[in-house]
Scaffold this motif. Sequence first.
Motif, PDB file in Angstrom:
ATOM      1  N   THR A  74       1.551  -1.595  -9.829  1.00  0.00           N
ATOM      2  CA  THR A  74       2.197  -2.534  -8.697  1.00  0.00           C
ATOM      3  C   THR A  74       2.092  -3.934  -8.777  1.00  0.00           C
ATOM      4  O   THR A  74       0.717  -4.395  -8.581  1.00  0.00           O
ATOM      5  N   ASP A  81       6.870   4.822  -6.029  1.00  0.00           N
ATOM      6  CA  ASP A  81       6.705   3.739  -5.185  1.00  0.00           C
ATOM      7  C   ASP A  81       5.356   3.597  -4.599  1.00  0.00           C
ATOM      8  O   ASP A  81       4.773   4.746  -4.228  1.00  0.00           O
ATOM      9  N   PHE A  82       5.033   2.463  -4.232  1.00  0.00           N
ATOM     10  CA  PHE A  82       3.740   2.277  -3.532  1.00  0.00           C
ATOM     11  C   PHE A  82       3.855   2.332  -1.916  1.00  0.00           C
ATOM     12  O   PHE A  82       4.323   1.446  -1.335  1.00  0.00           O
ATOM     13  N   GLN A  95       3.753  -7.008  -4.035  1.00  0.00           N
ATOM     14  CA  GLN A  95       4.430  -5.920  -3.473  1.00  0.00           C
ATOM     15  C   GLN A  95       3.364  -4.961  -2.769  1.00  0.00           C
ATOM     16  O   GLN A  95       3.639  -4.424  -1.688  1.00  0.00           O
TER      17      GLN A  95
END
Length: 150
Positions: free
Chosen positions: A24, A3-4, A28
């Motif tokens: 990404t 995940d970022f 987001q």
Amino acid sequence: MTDFNPDALASIGPKEFAQLVKSTPDSQIAEVMAGDSRNKILDEVFNRMPTLFRAEKAGNTTAVIHWVITGGAGGTSDTYETVIENGACTVTNKPEREPKLAMTMDPVTFLKVVSGDGNPMMLFMTGKIKAKGDLALAANVAKLFDIPKA
């Protein structure tokens, strides 16, 4: 992939970070960079700059560069200062010196540039990056760093 978020960023290298930015969605990234993690992510990116600096490309370049990252909480901006002198690069989030070049951009554009996912010249030409000062330096600043390719 991961995940970022700032925790992920701290545990991955520049190449993995480049792949993360590329994979990404912009929306987001924008959402994360408008939240509480913004400063951690910016600090992490800027703290890596000296390790990615290519002194051999800089030669006798002496420059103070201000990076103005817009899109903070309540419409605020964060300014980081990169100083290139004596074959070294230092960074601070408390700018003190008069810049030879000041570049202003939103956080998504900034992360695309530093991760090698955006062409700085194209982003400048399309108005995504605003540069004030030494435009020749602006055209060459990317060459001074070992920017990963995703």
